[in-house]
Design a protein around this motif. Structure first.
Motif, PDB file in Angstrom:
ATOM      1  N   GLU A 176     -22.857  32.264 103.409  1.00 34.98           N
ATOM      2  CA  GLU A 176     -22.887  33.716 103.563  1.00 34.98           C
ATOM      3  C   GLU A 176     -21.507  34.218 103.987  1.00 34.98           C
ATOM      4  N   PRO A 177     -21.183  35.473 103.667  1.00 32.41           N
ATOM      5  CA  PRO A 177     -19.880  36.023 104.060  1.00 32.41           C
ATOM      6  C   PRO A 177     -19.807  36.260 105.561  1.00 32.41           C
ATOM      7  N   VAL A 178     -18.592  36.156 106.096  1.00 31.20           N
ATOM      8  CA  VAL A 178     -18.378  36.414 107.522  1.00 31.20           C
ATOM      9  C   VAL A 178     -18.545  37.897 107.825  1.00 31.20           C
ATOM     10  N   ALA A 179     -18.043  38.734 106.923  1.00 29.72           N
ATOM     11  CA  ALA A 179     -18.137  40.191 107.086  1.00 29.72           C
ATOM     12  C   ALA A 179     -18.487  40.778 105.725  1.00 29.72           C
ATOM     13  N   ALA A 180     -17.975  41.981 105.456  1.00 28.42           N
ATOM     14  CA  ALA A 180     -18.216  42.585 104.150  1.00 28.42           C
ATOM     15  C   ALA A 180     -17.573  41.724 103.061  1.00 28.42           C
ATOM     16  N   VAL A 181     -18.212  41.687 101.903  1.00 30.84           N
ATOM     17  CA  VAL A 181     -17.666  40.906 100.784  1.00 30.84           C
ATOM     18  C   VAL A 181     -16.332  41.526 100.357  1.00 30.84           C
ATOM     19  N   PRO A 182     -15.257  40.734 100.352  1.00 28.25           N
ATOM     20  CA  PRO A 182     -13.948  41.297 100.011  1.00 28.25           C
ATOM     21  C   PRO A 182     -13.820  41.588  98.517  1.00 28.25           C
ATOM     22  N   VAL A 183     -12.992  42.572  98.201  1.00 29.52           N
ATOM     23  CA  VAL A 183     -12.682  42.920  96.814  1.00 29.52           C
ATOM     24  C   VAL A 183     -11.171  42.990  96.681  1.00 29.52           C
ATOM     25  N   VAL A 184     -10.630  42.262  95.715  1.00 28.44           N
ATOM     26  CA  VAL A 184      -9.187  42.279  95.460  1.00 28.44           C
ATOM     27  C   VAL A 184      -8.921  43.174  94.257  1.00 28.44           C
ATOM     28  N   ASP A 185      -7.991  44.091  94.407  1.00 24.83           N
ATOM     29  CA  ASP A 185      -7.618  44.987  93.321  1.00 24.83           C
ATOM     30  C   ASP A 185      -6.879  44.184  92.250  1.00 24.83           C
ATOM     31  N   PRO A 186      -7.364  44.185  91.005  1.00 19.01           N
ATOM     32  CA  PRO A 186      -6.681  43.429  89.954  1.00 19.01           C
ATOM     33  C   PRO A 186      -5.248  43.863  89.721  1.00 19.01           C
ATOM     34  N   ARG A 187      -4.914  45.082  90.155  1.00 17.18           N
ATOM     35  CA  ARG A 187      -3.538  45.564  89.956  1.00 17.18           C
ATOM     36  C   ARG A 187      -2.577  45.026  90.987  1.00 17.18           C
ATOM     37  N   THR A 188      -3.099  44.318  91.999  1.00 15.50           N
ATOM     38  CA  THR A 188      -2.229  43.732  93.008  1.00 15.50           C
ATOM     39  C   THR A 188      -1.333  42.682  92.373  1.00 15.50           C
ATOM     40  N   PRO A 189      -0.014  42.711  92.624  1.00 13.41           N
ATOM     41  CA  PRO A 189       0.871  41.704  92.029  1.00 13.41           C
ATOM     42  C   PRO A 189       0.388  40.299  92.350  1.00 13.41           C
ATOM     43  N   GLY A 190       0.475  39.410  91.338  1.00 14.72           N
ATOM     44  CA  GLY A 190      -0.070  38.067  91.522  1.00 14.72           C
ATOM     45  C   GLY A 190       0.916  36.961  91.248  1.00 14.72           C
ATOM     46  N   GLY A 191       2.188  37.187  91.336  1.00 15.91           N
ATOM     47  CA  GLY A 191       3.127  36.094  91.184  1.00 15.91           C
ATOM     48  C   GLY A 191       3.838  36.051  89.851  1.00 15.91           C
ATOM     49  N   GLY A 192       3.712  37.102  89.057  1.00 17.50           N
ATOM     50  CA  GLY A 192       4.496  37.165  87.839  1.00 17.50           C
ATOM     51  C   GLY A 192       3.878  36.497  86.630  1.00 17.50           C
ATOM     52  N   VAL A 193       2.673  35.915  86.754  1.00 15.26           N
ATOM     53  CA  VAL A 193       2.076  35.264  85.597  1.00 15.26           C
ATOM     54  C   VAL A 193       1.168  36.206  84.826  1.00 15.26           C
ATOM     55  N   TRP A 194       1.014  37.428  85.323  1.00 14.89           N
ATOM     56  CA  TRP A 194       0.019  38.313  84.733  1.00 14.89           C
ATOM     57  C   TRP A 194       0.683  39.301  83.781  1.00 14.89           C
ATOM     58  N   GLY A 195       0.452  39.106  82.504  1.00 10.66           N
ATOM     59  CA  GLY A 195       1.025  39.997  81.516  1.00 10.66           C
ATOM     60  C   GLY A 195      -0.061  40.745  80.782  1.00 10.66           C
ATOM     61  N   VAL A 196       0.075  40.799  79.455  1.00  9.84           N
ATOM     62  CA  VAL A 196      -0.927  41.454  78.636  1.00  9.84           C
ATOM     63  C   VAL A 196      -2.233  40.675  78.732  1.00  9.84           C
ATOM     64  N   PRO A 197      -3.367  41.336  78.920  1.00  8.88           N
ATOM     65  CA  PRO A 197      -4.635  40.604  78.999  1.00  8.88           C
ATOM     66  C   PRO A 197      -4.829  39.691  77.800  1.00  8.88           C
ATOM     67  N   ALA A 198      -5.450  38.535  78.059  1.00 10.89           N
ATOM     68  CA  ALA A 198      -5.671  37.567  76.982  1.00 10.89           C
ATOM     69  C   ALA A 198      -6.687  38.067  75.968  1.00 10.89           C
ATOM     70  N   VAL A 199      -7.576  38.939  76.382  1.00 12.23           N
ATOM     71  CA  VAL A 199      -8.559  39.483  75.455  1.00 12.23           C
ATOM     72  C   VAL A 199      -8.504  41.005  75.508  1.00 12.23           C
ATOM     73  N   PRO A 200      -7.546  41.609  74.809  1.00 17.99           N
ATOM     74  CA  PRO A 200      -7.390  43.064  74.857  1.00 17.99           C
ATOM     75  C   PRO A 200      -8.517  43.768  74.135  1.00 17.99           C
ATOM     76  N   GLY A 201      -9.425  44.353  74.903  1.00 12.05           N
ATOM     77  CA  GLY A 201     -10.565  45.045  74.315  1.00 12.05           C
ATOM     78  C   GLY A 201     -11.386  44.093  73.486  1.00 12.05           C
ATOM     79  N   SER A 202     -11.735  44.513  72.276  1.00  9.41           N
ATOM     80  CA  SER A 202     -12.523  43.654  71.397  1.00  9.41           C
ATOM     81  C   SER A 202     -11.688  43.163  70.226  1.00  9.41           C
ATOM     82  N   SER A 203     -10.376  43.307  70.316  1.00 13.73           N
ATOM     83  CA  SER A 203      -9.515  42.860  69.228  1.00 13.73           C
ATOM     84  C   SER A 203      -9.068  41.435  69.454  1.00 13.73           C
ATOM     85  N   TYR A 204      -8.780  40.739  68.375  1.00 14.38           N
ATOM     86  CA  TYR A 204      -8.269  39.392  68.536  1.00 14.38           C
ATOM     87  C   TYR A 204      -6.767  39.359  68.260  1.00 14.38           C
TER      88      TYR A 204
END
Length: 590
Positions: A176-204
């Motif tokens: 069980e969680p210690v407190a409220a379940v944490p939520v991380v904002d996906p827009r938070t910088p993550g070390g430079g590995v995050w570029g264009v999403p691997a699955v942009p919408g429904s296009s390949y």
């Protein structure tokens, strides 16, 4: 110091999934998976779907990815719950459908010591995964690592050769969680590995990533001087409906430029795709190629193949009997779908790029293509006359279904007879509808669950065309539709058993073997008895007009639950009609 390192790790993983374009999570209830379930459900960028049965959940996620091209994430507790994903994982592996499986597990110190609900989950799915990893115990690795795991999972699942990924999550108590379940904002910088999403919408776009090897871009151009060419589009030519339609459009453009006919079953996307294109799409290859004289007359010099192995046998037998000089397989994922061993040139390239490289028109008139069109017309007329005779049987069910549902409908075909019936009886004229089927491992398990997964992602009616045994095999999935707020229309042909076996050689030896018990397996159930259970509404019909009216009514509303249109057919009469159709076509094309 982190307040809740376990939940912080999972929250970073969830943010990484959203960052890479994932939108849906399918959760089955359990205790050991508590941190995964709570945290993924709390992430605003993810939609959660609850499926009680893990086998159904696996196929539900498969259906979602078949529609969108995006991997859905599966979450289960430990033990046999994780093992129940295996059928869907195998289908996803063989069909090239992306999927991310997260199985909760006991930590290492509890394994092999008799801890309840503990099995060996490390690489549980064997060779059926694109990446499988037994992660470190959650809470003992950083948020950056968690996001990188998410990134790698999505890229591995949705890459050049899409398929399942298995992440095994060891979790220690307390869960069980210690407190409220944490939520991380996906827009938070993550070390430079995050570029264009691997699955942009429904296009390949950018996902195939398989450029032609130098010189192979001219492989197709070298063959277009041949007049006697055929383009064959098999199932799973691309990932997701939109991507498949792009491949089909390129195949139709090549047909228009070369005057080569296109042969493709409905679930390959070709049958209702022509529109205003001058391309030639053949609807009755399954019928006309059964006849030796016609098959010999239509011997091809060139075959261009896309996608997986076609479902029905006449096309394969025709090619094996009249082996073309050139068979070019355009295969971006290097899957080598060639059970007849006749490919003469393999091209690992984006199919759209490879097909459009031909350029403008090569020929506008062709006696070869004219003959295909004439035979297709003659066969189609003979089929139409025969299926209109007598009572409502499976051939007419398939025909009425596709002529009645509105444009924008998505039709899911079960394996065994339904997928073959559609191939035999869907014309090229009529409303634009899309078709899908599970032709990776081609089983009858999880068919209803797959259809519900499709319904969760499709903006329009979804119709499942299924036989009685396949429906019974996954009947429990229907009872969860209303709870998920989904609507599904089911057309079920009930012939009280496995009708497909009647067409196999073993059926002719019924005086020697117990064919009924061992193969046709009549169930003796009245499926109408399930009406009113769990949001399932069953309407029995006996005529084509009743079937059409029931379909129109079901497709016009979206009340959560399942509308089953049940058609009982006599299996002997059904087999006799199929034989009469074959005889009529033979006379027509001779």
């Amino acid at each position: 110091m982190a307040v809740d390192p376990v939940y912080d790790t999972v929250a970073s993983f969830a943010a990484g999934l959203v960052e890479q374009g994932v939108t849906d999570v399918v959760i089955s209830p359990g205790s050991r998976s508590t941190p995964l379930a709570l945290t993924l459900h709390a992430q605003p960028g993810l939609r959660t779907w609850i499926q009680v049965d893990e086998r159904s959940a696996g196929f539900f996620a498969l259906g979602q990815a078949r529609r969108t091209g995006r991997p859905s994430v599966l979450v289960s507790t430990s033990g046999t719950a994780a093992a129940n994903y295996l059928p869907a994982v195998i289908e996803a592996h063989h069909a090239g459908v992306p999927m991310i499986v997260c199985t909760a597990d006991r930590p290492p110190e509890l394994r092999d010591w008799g801890s309840p609900q503990t099995i060996d989950q490390v690489k549980l799915y064997g060779a059926a995964t694109r990446w499988a990893v037994d992660l470190a115990v959650a809470g003992e690795w950083s948020g950056t690592q968690a996001r990188l795991v998410a990134h790698r999972a999505v890229v591995s699942a949705a890459g050049i050769d899409p398929g399942p990924v298995h992440l095994n999550w060891p979790l220690r108590e307390p869960l069980e969680p210690v407190a409220a379940v944490p939520v991380v904002d996906p827009r938070t910088p993550g070390g430079g590995v995050w570029g264009v999403p691997a699955v942009p919408g429904s296009s390949y776009d950018g996902v195939w990533g398989a450029p032609a090897v130098p010189g192979e871009s001219t492989a197709l151009r070298a063959l277009i001087s041949y007049e006697r060419g055929v383009i064959i589009v098999g199932p799973d030519a691309a990932r997701g409906i939109e991507a498949q339609n792009e491949v089909v459009s390129a195949a139709l453009a090549l047909s228009a430029a070369t005057a080569w006919p296109v042969i493709g079953e409905p679930i390959a996307g070709t049958r209702r795709a022509r529109g205003d294109s001058p391309a030639t799409v053949i609807a009755n290859a399954d019928h006309i190629l059964c006849h030796a004289a016609v098959a010999e007359e239509l011997r091809p010099d060139v075959v261009i193949r896309l996608g997986g192995t076609p479902t029905t046998k006449p096309l394969r037998l025709w090619l094996e009997a009249h082996r073309p000089e050139h068979v070019l397989l355009i295969d971006p994922a290097n899957r080598w779908n060639d059970p007849s061993f006749m490919v003469t040139r393999h091209v690992a390239a984006d199919p759209v790029a490879a097909l459009t490289a031909v350029g403008g028109a090569v020929r506008q008139e062709s006696l070869w293509c004219d003959r295909w069109r004439e035979l297709d017309r003659l066969a189609g007329r003979a089929v139409s006359v025969e299926i209109g005779r007598g009572p409502l049987l499976s051939a007419r069910v398939a025909s009425v279904l596709v002529e009645t549902v509105p444009a924008g409908t998505l039709v899911m075909a079960s394996n065994s007879m339904p997928v073959r019936e559609l191939d035999s009886f869907v014309t090229t004229e009529g409303p634009r509808i899309d078709f899908v089927g599970n032709r990776g491992a081609s089983g009858i398990d999880g068919i209803a669950s797959t259809a519900l997964g499709l319904a969760s992602q499709h903006d329009g009616p979804v119709v499942l065309y299924v036989g009685d045994l396949a429906l019974l095999h996954d009947l429990g999935a229907l009872f969860g539709a209303a709870r998920c707020g989904l609507h599904l229309t089911v057309v079920c042909v009930d012939n009280n058993g496995g009708g497909v076996f009647a067409s196999l050689p073993i059926a002719s030896r019924s005086d020697e073997v117990d064919f009924e018990t061992l193969f046709r397996t009549p169930h003796g159930l009245d499926l109408a008895d399930f009406s009113g259970v769990g949001g399932v509404r069953i309407n029995e019909v006996t005529t084509g007009s009743e079937l059409a009216e029931a379909l129109r009514s079901s497709c016009e509303h979206d009340t959560p639950g399942v509308d089953v249109v049940l058609v009982s057919v006599d299996p002997d009469a059904d087999l006799a009609q199929h034989r009469a159709i074959a005889d009529a076509v033979k006379v027509a094309v001779s």
